[in-house]
Design an enzyme around this catalytic site. Sequence first.
Site, PDB file in Angstrom:
ATOM      1  CB  CYS A 116      -0.954  -0.002   1.192  1.00  0.00           C
ATOM      2  SG  CYS A 116      -2.088  -1.396   1.150  1.00  0.00           S
ATOM      3  CG  HIS A 280      -3.064   3.706   1.375  1.00  0.00           C
ATOM      4  ND1 HIS A 280      -3.457   3.196   0.163  1.00  0.00           N
ATOM      5  CD2 HIS A 280      -3.222   2.707   2.275  1.00  0.00           C
ATOM      6  CE1 HIS A 280      -3.828   1.942   0.324  1.00  0.00           C
ATOM      7  NE2 HIS A 280      -3.691   1.618   1.595  1.00  0.00           N
ATOM      8  CG  ASN A 310      -6.393  -0.722   1.343  1.00  0.00           C
ATOM      9  OD1 ASN A 310      -5.802  -0.285   0.351  1.00  0.00           O
ATOM     10  ND2 ASN A 310      -5.766  -1.161   2.421  1.00  0.00           N
TER      11      ASN A 310
HETATM   12  N1  COA Z   1     -18.010  -7.406  10.775  1.00  0.00           N
HETATM   13  C1  COA Z   1     -18.506  -7.502  12.033  1.00  0.00           C
HETATM   14  N2  COA Z   1     -17.726  -7.651  13.127  1.00  0.00           N
HETATM   15  C2  COA Z   1     -16.402  -7.721  12.939  1.00  0.00           C
HETATM   16  C3  COA Z   1     -15.813  -7.626  11.659  1.00  0.00           C
HETATM   17  C4  COA Z   1     -16.677  -7.470  10.563  1.00  0.00           C
HETATM   18  N3  COA Z   1     -16.218  -7.374   9.280  1.00  0.00           N
HETATM   19  N4  COA Z   1     -14.471  -7.713  11.773  1.00  0.00           N
HETATM   20  C5  COA Z   1     -14.202  -7.866  13.082  1.00  0.00           C
HETATM   21  N5  COA Z   1     -15.372  -7.868  13.793  1.00  0.00           N
HETATM   22  C6  COA Z   1     -15.543  -8.006  15.241  1.00  0.00           C
HETATM   23  C7  COA Z   1     -14.437  -8.830  15.854  1.00  0.00           C
HETATM   24  O1  COA Z   1     -14.712 -10.210  15.768  1.00  0.00           O
HETATM   25  C8  COA Z   1     -14.449  -8.308  17.270  1.00  0.00           C
HETATM   26  O2  COA Z   1     -15.502  -8.925  17.966  1.00  0.00           O
HETATM   27  P1  COA Z   1     -15.349  -9.313  19.532  1.00  0.00           P
HETATM   28  O3  COA Z   1     -15.126  -7.993  20.232  1.00  0.00           O
HETATM   29  O4  COA Z   1     -16.658  -9.980  19.824  1.00  0.00           O
HETATM   30  O5  COA Z   1     -14.166 -10.225  19.584  1.00  0.00           O
HETATM   31  C9  COA Z   1     -14.797  -6.841  17.118  1.00  0.00           C
HETATM   32  O6  COA Z   1     -15.457  -6.719  15.841  1.00  0.00           O
HETATM   33  C10 COA Z   1     -13.601  -5.926  17.160  1.00  0.00           C
HETATM   34  O7  COA Z   1     -12.605  -6.438  16.268  1.00  0.00           O
HETATM   35  P2  COA Z   1     -11.261  -5.689  16.007  1.00  0.00           P
HETATM   36  O8  COA Z   1     -10.461  -6.447  14.973  1.00  0.00           O
HETATM   37  O9  COA Z   1     -10.594  -5.399  17.307  1.00  0.00           O
HETATM   38  O10 COA Z   1     -11.834  -4.317  15.366  1.00  0.00           O
HETATM   39  P3  COA Z   1     -11.099  -2.989  15.018  1.00  0.00           P
HETATM   40  O11 COA Z   1     -11.839  -1.853  15.567  1.00  0.00           O
HETATM   41  O12 COA Z   1      -9.621  -3.063  15.263  1.00  0.00           O
HETATM   42  O13 COA Z   1     -11.315  -2.911  13.438  1.00  0.00           O
HETATM   43  C11 COA Z   1     -10.056  -3.160  11.412  1.00  0.00           C
HETATM   44  C12 COA Z   1     -10.725  -3.868  12.591  1.00  0.00           C
HETATM   45  C13 COA Z   1      -9.411  -4.209  10.525  1.00  0.00           C
HETATM   46  C14 COA Z   1     -11.154  -2.444  10.629  1.00  0.00           C
HETATM   47  C15 COA Z   1      -9.040  -2.138  11.946  1.00  0.00           C
HETATM   48  O14 COA Z   1      -8.223  -2.732  12.915  1.00  0.00           O
HETATM   49  C16 COA Z   1      -8.172  -1.579  10.858  1.00  0.00           C
HETATM   50  O15 COA Z   1      -8.642  -0.993   9.889  1.00  0.00           O
HETATM   51  N6  COA Z   1      -6.849  -1.690  11.005  1.00  0.00           N
HETATM   52  C17 COA Z   1      -5.913  -1.208  10.009  1.00  0.00           C
HETATM   53  C18 COA Z   1      -5.793  -2.223   8.941  1.00  0.00           C
HETATM   54  C19 COA Z   1      -5.120  -1.691   7.722  1.00  0.00           C
HETATM   55  O16 COA Z   1      -4.990  -0.516   7.546  1.00  0.00           O
HETATM   56  N7  COA Z   1      -4.703  -2.603   6.844  1.00  0.00           N
HETATM   57  C20 COA Z   1      -4.183  -2.283   5.573  1.00  0.00           C
HETATM   58  C21 COA Z   1      -2.856  -1.607   5.693  1.00  0.00           C
HETATM   59  S1  COA Z   1      -2.462  -0.956   4.129  1.00  0.00           S
END
Ligand code: COA
Length: 353
Positions: A116, A280, A310
Site C-alpha cells: 500500500c 492512502h 482499500n
Molecule cells: N463485521 C462484524 N464484526 C467484525 C468484523 C466485521 N467485518 N471484523 C471484526 N469484527 C468483530 C471482531 O470479531 C471483534 O468482535 P469481539 O469484540 O466480539 O471479539 C470486534 O469486531 C472488534 O474487532 P477488532 O479487529 O478489534 O476491530 P477494530 O476496531 O480493530 O477494526 C479493522 C478492525 C481491521 C477495521 C481495523 O483494525 C483496521 O482498519 N486496522 C488497520 C488495517 C489496515 O490498515 N490494513 C491495511 C494496511 S495498508
Amino acid sequence: MSKKSGFKIIGTGRYLPGRPYTNHDLARVMDTDDEWIVRRTGIRQRHFCPEGVGVSDLALPAAKQALEDAGRAPTDVDYILFNTMTPDHVFPGSGPLLGEKLGCVGVPALDLRTQCAAMMFSMQVADSLLISGAAKTILIVGAEAHAGFMPWSDWDILEGTSDKKPEPEDWDRATRHRGLAILFGDGAGAMVVESGENGGGVLGMDVHTDGCHVDKLLIPAGFRTRPFISKRTVEEDLWIPTMQGRDVFKYAVTELPKSIRRACERAGVGVGDVDWFVAHQANQRINDVVRERLDVAPEKVPSNIARYGNTSAATIPILLDEMRRDGRLQEGQLVCFLALGAGIHWGSAVVRL
Ligand code: COA
C-alpha cells in the site's frame, strides 16, 4: 533532501472493474453488517476483479487514459514502474505484461513490491531516474486484484445470482477472515511523469521500511515450503493474508504524522502550507486521526474509501486521477502524498504540481 526535482505529473488515469459490491452483498457470505463496516472503516462498497482477469488487464485502460491525458503515445514511454501485491503470476512481475499489451516492447518495466506504500517508493524512484537522465517519460501504475484471496467461493451468492445459503463451514471460514475481507477492493490507477521546470516536482520526501513488523500483515504462503503451493497451504488458508489490524492501525497513526512533518521540513514548507493531503485509503479512521494530529482541516484530506475500499497500490493514483479530472488539482498547488502498508513500508512526499 531539498533538491532540484525531475518529477512532474503530466497525465493520470484510472480503471475500476465491473459493478460495485456493497457491504450488504458481503453480508450474504459471512457474518458482518453494513453498520459495523461503515462505522469502523468508512467503506460502503468496493469493486472485484473478474476471474481470469489480471492486474495487467486492469492497468491497461488506466495507463492508456493517463497517456492520453498527458498527450503522449506508448512509444514515448521509456520506463514503466508497476506496483502491485497481487501480480498476474508469481513471476515474472506484471510490468512485462503491461509493456507488451501497451506495445512498449524493449522498455524497462520494473515491478515494485511495497504494497500500500507503493506510490511513495515509485515517486522516489521516478524522481531519481528523471534527475539522472536515465528516463524522460515514466509510466507509473498501481493495480490490484485482491478478489483472488477473498475467503469465500460462493461468488454466485455474493452476487445475488443464487438464492442458496452458504454451507455452515464456508460461512464460518469467511467469518474468520472478515476483518480483512471487508477492507480490500480492486482497481488500477496510473500517472505519467516527466521532468518538471519552474521549481515544481518533489520538494521533500520521507520513506521508511521496518521489517520487524512483517508479521502484522502478510500472506504466509511462499517459497519457504516445498512445494510452495501444497495441500496444507490450501487447507490452512495460508494464501489468505493474516492481519493484526489494531497494530497496523496504531503504527499508521503514530508514524504517518511524523513522516509528514519530516517531508514538509525537507521541502522547506509548513504543514499548513499544503493544499491537499492525498492519503492512502486503508481506513477512514486512520486518515481522520492523522489529520487531527496534524491539525489539518477535513476538506484538505479528500476521501474515496466509501466507494472503493482499500485498493492498495492503486489507491493514490485513483484518487489523484479523480481530483485532477474534477478540477480540484491545479497547477502550482502543494500536495502531500502519504501511505503505509505491509512490510511495514511507509512514507510521504511533498510535491509542487
Ligand atoms: N463485521 C462484524 N464484526 C467484525 C468484523 C466485521 N467485518 N471484523 C471484526 N469484527 C468483530 C471482531 O470479531 C471483534 O468482535 P469481539 O469484540 O466480539 O471479539 C470486534 O469486531 C472488534 O474487532 P477488532 O479487529 O478489534 O476491530 P477494530 O476496531 O480493530 O477494526 C479493522 C478492525 C481491521 C477495521 C481495523 O483494525 C483496521 O482498519 N486496522 C488497520 C488495517 C489496515 O490498515 N490494513 C491495511 C494496511 S495498508
